[in-house]
Design an enzyme around this catalytic site. Structure first.
Site, PDB file in Angstrom:
ATOM      1  N   HIS A  59       0.828  -1.213   0.000  1.00 29.55           N
ATOM      2  CA  HIS A  59       0.000   0.000   0.000  1.00 29.55           C
ATOM      3  C   HIS A  59       0.861   1.262   0.000  1.00 29.55           C
ATOM      4  O   HIS A  59       0.719   2.138  -0.861  1.00 29.55           O
ATOM      5  CB  HIS A  59      -0.904  -0.034   1.233  1.00 29.55           C
ATOM      6  CG  HIS A  59      -1.815   1.138   1.367  1.00 29.55           C
ATOM      7  ND1 HIS A  59      -3.154   1.068   1.054  1.00 29.55           N
ATOM      8  CD2 HIS A  59      -1.605   2.410   1.795  1.00 29.55           C
ATOM      9  CE1 HIS A  59      -3.727   2.243   1.273  1.00 29.55           C
ATOM     10  NE2 HIS A  59      -2.800   3.077   1.725  1.00 29.55           N
ATOM     11  N   GLU A  60       1.767   1.350   0.957  1.00 31.93           N
ATOM     12  CA  GLU A  60       2.583   2.563   1.092  1.00 31.93           C
ATOM     13  C   GLU A  60       3.562   2.729  -0.076  1.00 31.93           C
ATOM     14  O   GLU A  60       3.848   3.851  -0.496  1.00 31.93           O
ATOM     15  CB  GLU A  60       3.324   2.562   2.430  1.00 31.93           C
ATOM     16  CG  GLU A  60       2.412   2.580   3.656  1.00 31.93           C
ATOM     17  CD  GLU A  60       1.447   3.751   3.691  1.00 31.93           C
ATOM     18  OE1 GLU A  60       1.716   4.783   3.020  1.00 31.93           O
ATOM     19  OE2 GLU A  60       0.407   3.656   4.368  1.00 31.93           O
TER      20      GLU A  60
ATOM     21  N   HIS B  16       1.769   4.428  -2.829  1.00 33.12           N
ATOM     22  CA  HIS B  16       1.858   5.890  -2.677  1.00 33.12           C
ATOM     23  C   HIS B  16       3.220   6.396  -3.148  1.00 33.12           C
ATOM     24  O   HIS B  16       3.324   7.394  -3.867  1.00 33.12           O
ATOM     25  CB  HIS B  16       1.695   6.270  -1.199  1.00 33.12           C
ATOM     26  CG  HIS B  16       0.306   6.157  -0.676  1.00 33.12           C
ATOM     27  ND1 HIS B  16      -0.767   6.741  -1.287  1.00 33.12           N
ATOM     28  CD2 HIS B  16      -0.175   5.555   0.443  1.00 33.12           C
ATOM     29  CE1 HIS B  16      -1.860   6.492  -0.585  1.00 33.12           C
ATOM     30  NE2 HIS B  16      -1.532   5.773   0.465  1.00 33.12           N
TER      31      HIS B  16
ATOM     32  N   HIS C   8       3.683   6.325  -6.877  1.00 29.46           N
ATOM     33  CA  HIS C   8       2.829   7.362  -7.463  1.00 29.46           C
ATOM     34  C   HIS C   8       3.536   8.716  -7.361  1.00 29.46           C
ATOM     35  O   HIS C   8       3.606   9.483  -8.337  1.00 29.46           O
ATOM     36  CB  HIS C   8       1.481   7.399  -6.731  1.00 29.46           C
ATOM     37  CG  HIS C   8       0.419   8.180  -7.442  1.00 29.46           C
ATOM     38  ND1 HIS C   8      -0.863   8.302  -6.957  1.00 29.46           N
ATOM     39  CD2 HIS C   8       0.439   8.904  -8.591  1.00 29.46           C
ATOM     40  CE1 HIS C   8      -1.579   9.051  -7.781  1.00 29.46           C
ATOM     41  NE2 HIS C   8      -0.816   9.433  -8.776  1.00 29.46           N
TER      42      HIS C   8
END
Length: 595
Positions: A386-387, A390, A393
């Site tokens: 998940h992180e 980020h 991105h």
């Protein structure tokens, strides 16, 4: 008990030296920002005089903001390593004060730019050096009615330091001052409860351990409930103050307008989730049945339903799984992901005084960073994915967009992270023949969905209710916070759950409530990510290329437009409906597996 930071291996710590090699370099940059601020004075009153003056002022303000951001990011992450160190608190305080000064000194720019007649500004934007800023000025014009005079904007900028007080107080209470009791683990050993190991205890197969951890955690918050209630109330009043000053009809409208999103999108999320609440109730009933309990308590909601299947994932295994699971995104993505894992992007383990939870952060002039509190659970593997979603991105946005468009809108912030999680889940489900592991993974996904869509929507509804009450002039006491929160839990979880008194206090430990109306984006982001992930699975290379363009887009257009180009239209219920229907189908699949 958590280790001291010096006892953790360097390979498991992020390298903040990649931003500044030492504090001297930090202070040198700090002094440079102060000098550059002085240079801005010569542009006051001249932004409309020529395209050249406007361009030079914008470039100087960007340099100031970039350096200020870099200073703050370093200081804040330094503090997050260990909140008890006064030296790190000093750096953070200085960075925040400088930020206030920067905002104050630059506050003349937007009102002055808005005073430039449209026909003059349009002529300026024909110049090649200013053409880049067309979307930036389109966005300013859109918000023109909410921009105040130069003097008023300066006064508002000077209040920024005051406005951070509620979140700062909460952060210190929640990360430095709060103390949790010692409890007994499954083997009867005494263990100090922490926010990081609380999740592990909530997954314990020993119900008494879960119950003790649950009650112990909330007993600590109960001792601070009046202070925490006053802190949250202050945060809500802050939101309302800024909304009214800028002539918005509500704090919700003011918050959403930053992304050019209408209130109806927020309300549609809540309404659509309400419509599908039966699927969550069905899942909760299944949980009660599988656990074989007469009463299902709030501390029973996180224990894996596959009692016989317990598996730990050390950090190296987690990295391997994430890299394999995301191979579908192509070589460039995976290579950048591996680079981040091996080159000091990630702070892995919990230590004394470290900020809890997980996040990804950084600045335009650094690689992204990720804070974890890794504890060898399946959840921690997915948190890594998940992180790093980020982080990648941010990496692609920063390397493909100029500074002015480098930050992707908050509405898009949870899409890439959730695409990563969903792809990882698909990979793990595909590569297991173990029915128990499959059931475990489906259970994990349903829990992720429950926490990201249903629970975050409940949070969003709580925020909407309490802000509206204060906006109407109604007093919101600690008891009122607890009452509202309890009733929302009753609606969302249904009659199968015993509402333990402690759950009424959960609002007191949620950091996101100090960034109001943010959490709805988790739910919309999850829904958008579900659609994109399915597109990648079915569309192959072309779908991956569309997704990579999404990652590179940053803030170069309005978020809903960027999503539409990726195939997702959040102005309709369809993406949310699709996600909720997928949840319902997995509940049915799980029912078959547990029979």
């Amino acid at each position: 008990m958590p280790k001291k930071r010096q006892d953790i291996g360097e390979e498991y710590k992020w390298k903040l030296s990649d931003i500044y090699p030492d504090e001297k370099a930090w202070y040198d940059d700090y002094s440079k920002v102060e000098r550059l601020l002085g240079e801005m004075e010569k542009y006051k009153g001249k932004l409309g005089s020529s395209a050249r003056e406007l361009y030079e002022a914008i470039k100087l303000s960007e340099e100031i903001e970039r350096r200020g951001e870099k200073l703050y990011v370093y200081a804040r992450m330094k503090r997050d390593e260990d909140n008890t160190l006064s030296s790190s608190q000093v750096l953070c305080d200085k960075a925040e004060m400088l930020g206030v000064k920067v905002n104050s000194q630059l506050s003349f720019m937007i009102p002055e730019m808005m005073d430039i007649p449209d026909e003059v500004l349009d002529k300026f934007l024909e110049e090649p050096e200013l053409a880049l800023y067309k979307h930036y000025f389109d966005e300013l014009r859109r918000k023109k009615e909410h921009i105040l005079s130069a003097n008023e904007e300066k006064i508002l900028a000077m209040t920024a330091d005051l406005s951070t007080a509620p979140s700062q107080i909460f952060n210190m209470l929640n990360n430095a001052d709060i103390k949790f009791p010692v409890i007994k683990d499954e083997e009867g050993k005494e263990v100090e409860l922490t926010k990081a190991n609380f999740g592990r205890f909530m997954e314990s197969p020993d119900r008494e351990v879960r119950k003790e951890a649950f009650k112990a955690l909330y007993s600590s918050y109960a001792k601070l409930k009046n202070t925490l209630g006053a802190t949250l109330n202050s945060s809500i009043k802050r939101d309302i103050f800024y909304a009214r000053v800028r002539q918005y009809s509500s704090a919700l409208e003011a918050s959403l307008d930053g992304d050019n999103v209408k209130v109806e999108v927020y309300e549609n999320l809540i309404a659509t989730v309400h419509k599908h609440i039966g699927a969550l109730h069905k899942y909760i009933a299944l949980r009660k049945k599988v656990l074989g309990v007469d009463e299902l308590h709030m501390y029973d909601l996180y224990v894996p339903l596959v009692k016989e299947y317990k598996k730990e994932y050390d950090y190296n295994k987690a990295k391997e799984l994430v890299l394999e699971g995301l191979k579908v995104l192509g070589d460039d993505y995976v290579n950048q992901l591996k680079k981040g894992m091996e080159n000091g992007w990630i702070d892995v383990y919990e230590n004394e005084g470290k900020t809890g939870g997980a996040y990804s952060w950084g600045c335009y002039d650094s690689h992204p960073y990720v804070l974890l509190n890794y504890d060898n659970r399946l959840d921690d593997v997915f948190t890594l994915a998940h992180e790093m979603g980020h982080a990648l991105h941010s990496y692609y946005s920063n390397t493909n967009q100029p500074y002015v468009y480098s930050q992707y809108p908050i509405l898009l912030a949870e899409v890439a992270s959730t695409v990563n999680e969903s792809l990882l889940l698909d990979y793990m489900l595909k590569n297991t023949n173990d029915e128990k592991e499959k059931l475990y993974l489906i259970n994990h996904y349903l829990e992720e969905f429950r926490g990201t869509v249903y629970r975050q929507t409940m949070f969003a509804e709580f925020e909407k209710i309490v802000h509206e009450k204060v906006e109407k002039g109604e007093p919101v006491t600690v008891d009122e916070f607890c009452k509202i929160y309890r009733e929302l839990n009753r609606f969302y979880y249904g009659d199968e759950v015993v509402l333990d008194d402690e759950i009424s206090l959960e609002w007191a430990r949620i950091p996101h409530f100090y960034s109001a109306f943010y959490v709805y984006k988790y739910a919309t982001g999850f829904s958008a990510a579900t659609a994109i992930k399915e597109d990648i699975k079915e569309g192959g290379r072309e779908a991956v290329e569309r997704y990579m363009e999404f990652l590179k887009a940053g803030g170069s257009d309005y978020p809903l437009n960027i999503l539409k180009r990726a195939g997702v239209d959040l102005t309709t219920p369809e993406p949310i409906e699709k996600a909720l229907n997928y949840f319902a189908s997995l509940v049915e699949e799980m029912e078959k597996l547990v029979k």
